[in-house]
Design an enzyme around this catalytic site. Structure first.
Site, PDB file in Angstrom:
ATOM      1  N   GLY A  80       0.837  -1.192   0.000  1.00  0.00           N
ATOM      2  CA  GLY A  80       0.000   0.000   0.000  1.00  0.00           C
ATOM      3  C   GLY A  80       0.871   1.240   0.000  1.00  0.00           C
ATOM      4  O   GLY A  80       2.056   1.171   0.343  1.00  0.00           O
ATOM      5  N   GLN A 127       2.771   9.877   2.044  1.00  0.00           N
ATOM      6  CA  GLN A 127       4.122   9.314   2.122  1.00  0.00           C
ATOM      7  C   GLN A 127       5.047   9.809   1.027  1.00  0.00           C
ATOM      8  O   GLN A 127       6.273   9.696   1.144  1.00  0.00           O
ATOM      9  CB  GLN A 127       4.062   7.773   2.054  1.00  0.00           C
ATOM     10  CG  GLN A 127       3.405   7.154   3.275  1.00  0.00           C
ATOM     11  CD  GLN A 127       3.277   5.659   3.138  1.00  0.00           C
ATOM     12  OE1 GLN A 127       2.346   5.164   2.516  1.00  0.00           O
ATOM     13  NE2 GLN A 127       4.232   4.919   3.691  1.00  0.00           N
ATOM     14  N   CYS A 158       5.721  -0.448   7.650  1.00  0.00           N
ATOM     15  CA  CYS A 158       5.397   0.774   6.915  1.00  0.00           C
ATOM     16  C   CYS A 158       6.615   1.201   6.105  1.00  0.00           C
ATOM     17  O   CYS A 158       7.727   1.207   6.628  1.00  0.00           O
ATOM     18  CB  CYS A 158       4.999   1.891   7.890  1.00  0.00           C
ATOM     19  SG  CYS A 158       4.525   3.424   7.065  1.00  0.00           S
ATOM     20  N   LEU A 159       6.389   1.554   4.853  1.00  0.00           N
ATOM     21  CA  LEU A 159       7.496   1.998   3.994  1.00  0.00           C
ATOM     22  C   LEU A 159       8.148   3.264   4.538  1.00  0.00           C
ATOM     23  O   LEU A 159       9.304   3.551   4.216  1.00  0.00           O
ATOM     24  CB  LEU A 159       6.991   2.235   2.561  1.00  0.00           C
ATOM     25  CG  LEU A 159       6.527   0.976   1.816  1.00  0.00           C
ATOM     26  CD1 LEU A 159       5.910   1.362   0.480  1.00  0.00           C
ATOM     27  CD2 LEU A 159       7.670  -0.006   1.620  1.00  0.00           C
ATOM     28  N   HIS A 167      -4.625   1.319   7.652  1.00  0.00           N
ATOM     29  CA  HIS A 167      -3.265   1.862   7.760  1.00  0.00           C
ATOM     30  C   HIS A 167      -3.099   3.051   6.798  1.00  0.00           C
ATOM     31  O   HIS A 167      -2.523   4.083   7.172  1.00  0.00           O
ATOM     32  CB  HIS A 167      -2.286   0.722   7.433  1.00  0.00           C
ATOM     33  CG  HIS A 167      -0.835   1.077   7.383  1.00  0.00           C
ATOM     34  ND1 HIS A 167       0.094   0.568   8.265  1.00  0.00           N
ATOM     35  CD2 HIS A 167      -0.127   1.868   6.528  1.00  0.00           C
ATOM     36  CE1 HIS A 167       1.302   1.041   7.968  1.00  0.00           C
ATOM     37  NE2 HIS A 167       1.198   1.837   6.909  1.00  0.00           N
ATOM     38  N   GLU A 168      -3.648   2.927   5.575  1.00  0.00           N
ATOM     39  CA  GLU A 168      -3.498   4.000   4.568  1.00  0.00           C
ATOM     40  C   GLU A 168      -4.382   5.205   4.908  1.00  0.00           C
ATOM     41  O   GLU A 168      -3.958   6.353   4.733  1.00  0.00           O
ATOM     42  CB  GLU A 168      -3.816   3.473   3.162  1.00  0.00           C
ATOM     43  CG  GLU A 168      -3.002   2.282   2.689  1.00  0.00           C
ATOM     44  CD  GLU A 168      -1.515   2.407   2.873  1.00  0.00           C
ATOM     45  OE1 GLU A 168      -1.003   3.538   2.983  1.00  0.00           O
ATOM     46  OE2 GLU A 168      -0.845   1.350   2.930  1.00  0.00           O
ATOM     47  N   HIS A 207      -2.644   7.256   7.367  1.00  0.00           N
ATOM     48  CA  HIS A 207      -1.624   8.134   6.774  1.00  0.00           C
ATOM     49  C   HIS A 207      -2.250   9.458   6.313  1.00  0.00           C
ATOM     50  O   HIS A 207      -1.670  10.531   6.523  1.00  0.00           O
ATOM     51  CB  HIS A 207      -0.956   7.478   5.568  1.00  0.00           C
ATOM     52  CG  HIS A 207       0.200   6.580   5.887  1.00  0.00           C
ATOM     53  ND1 HIS A 207       1.313   7.008   6.573  1.00  0.00           N
ATOM     54  CD2 HIS A 207       0.434   5.273   5.584  1.00  0.00           C
ATOM     55  CE1 HIS A 207       2.177   5.994   6.679  1.00  0.00           C
ATOM     56  NE2 HIS A 207       1.662   4.935   6.090  1.00  0.00           N
TER      57      HIS A 207
HETATM   58  O1  GNR Z   1       3.960  -2.684   2.636  1.00  0.00           O
HETATM   59  C1  GNR Z   1       3.292  -2.567   3.673  1.00  0.00           C
HETATM   60  N1  GNR Z   1       2.989  -3.671   4.405  1.00  0.00           N
HETATM   61  C2  GNR Z   1       2.083  -3.680   5.457  1.00  0.00           C
HETATM   62  C3  GNR Z   1       2.062  -4.795   6.275  1.00  0.00           C
HETATM   63  C4  GNR Z   1       1.166  -4.867   7.331  1.00  0.00           C
HETATM   64  C5  GNR Z   1       0.293  -3.825   7.561  1.00  0.00           C
HETATM   65  C6  GNR Z   1       0.317  -2.700   6.759  1.00  0.00           C
HETATM   66  C7  GNR Z   1       1.200  -2.626   5.700  1.00  0.00           C
HETATM   67  S1  GNR Z   1       1.208  -1.226   4.673  1.00  0.00           S
HETATM   68  C8  GNR Z   1       2.867  -1.221   4.125  1.00  0.00           C
HETATM   69  C9  GNR Z   1       3.066  -0.151   3.063  1.00  0.00           C
HETATM   70  C10 GNR Z   1       2.856   1.202   3.690  1.00  0.00           C
HETATM   71  O2  GNR Z   1       3.627   1.744   4.435  1.00  0.00           O
HETATM   72  N2  GNR Z   1       1.720   1.799   3.424  1.00  0.00           N
HETATM   73  O3  GNR Z   1       1.444   2.997   3.981  1.00  0.00           O
HETATM   74 NI    NI Z   2       2.567   3.027   5.851  1.00  0.00          NI
END
Ligand code: GNR
Ligand code: NI
Length: 175
Positions: free
Chosen positions: A46, A51, A91-92, A133-134, A137
């Site tokens: 995601g 980001q 999270c990236l 999660h997104e 953000h």
């Molecule tokens: O790549 C991602 N893996 C992930 C694993 C578990 C829960 C959420 C994520 S999202 C993350 C990519 C990211 O940072 N998206 O904002």
């Molecule tokens: Ni993230």
């Protein structure tokens, strides 16, 4: 298409609240395509516009094993949530950190697709986690906010050290 730079925690830009997209036009579609390329390249499941330092409510997701099922969410809204599940999240923007987070297990969301068409969908499993999660953000929130202040501070210091080491590497290249 082009790869976009991803912001790292604790960059204060990650705390900005993204504004709704008023028109899903060619500019937004181009942004979506660059976000998908950046997400697949990372690789991640995601990516939120926040980001890449774009403060508009745009999210791309692909939780498929093959990486052939892109989901585009523009102006996503959480309509309902139910249940509870623990997931190891990453999270990236916080590379190398994985922590168990508890969230609702089932969600219903509304949003616009890449063409600007409204849609609703139900999600569970990792897709439901990723959607939440997104959306976090876009509201300036990160998964470390669900941890204790002690844990969050340890992670913050680790990220600051990693950023310093990245800078030193860059300096070494210039020598
Ligand atoms: O790549 C991602 N893996 C992930 C694993 C578990 C829960 C959420 C994520 S999202 C993350 C990519 C990211 O940072 N998206 O904002
Ligand atoms: Ni993230």
């Amino acid at each position: 298409m082009s790869l976009l730079d991803i912001l790292y925690y604790p960059d204060p830009q990650l705390r900005k609240i993204a504004a709704p997209v008023a028109n899903v036009d060619g500019r937004v579609a181009g942004l979506v395509d660059n976000m998908l390329e950046t997400m697949y390249h990372a690789p991640g499941i995601g990516l939120a516009a926040t980001q890449i330092n774009v403060h508009e409510r745009i999210v791309v997701i692909d939780v498929s094993d093959e990486g052939d099922s892109p989901l585009v969410l523009i102006n996503p809204e959480l309509l309902a949530s139910d249940g509870s599940a623990e997931t190891q999240e990453g999270c990236l923007s916080i590379p190398g950190i994985y922590e168990t987070i508890t969230r609702p297990s089932d969600v219903r969301i509304a949003g616009l697709d890449r063409e600007g068409n409204p849609f609703e969908m139900d999600a569970d499993g990792i897709l439901a986690v990723c959607i939440q999660h997104e959306i976090d953000h876009l509201d300036g929130k990160l998964f470390v906010d669900y941890l204790s202040p002690l844990k969050r501070n340890r992670i913050r210091k680790k990220m600051i050290k990693a950023a310093r080491e990245r800078e030193e590497d860059e300096f070494d290249d210039d020598e």
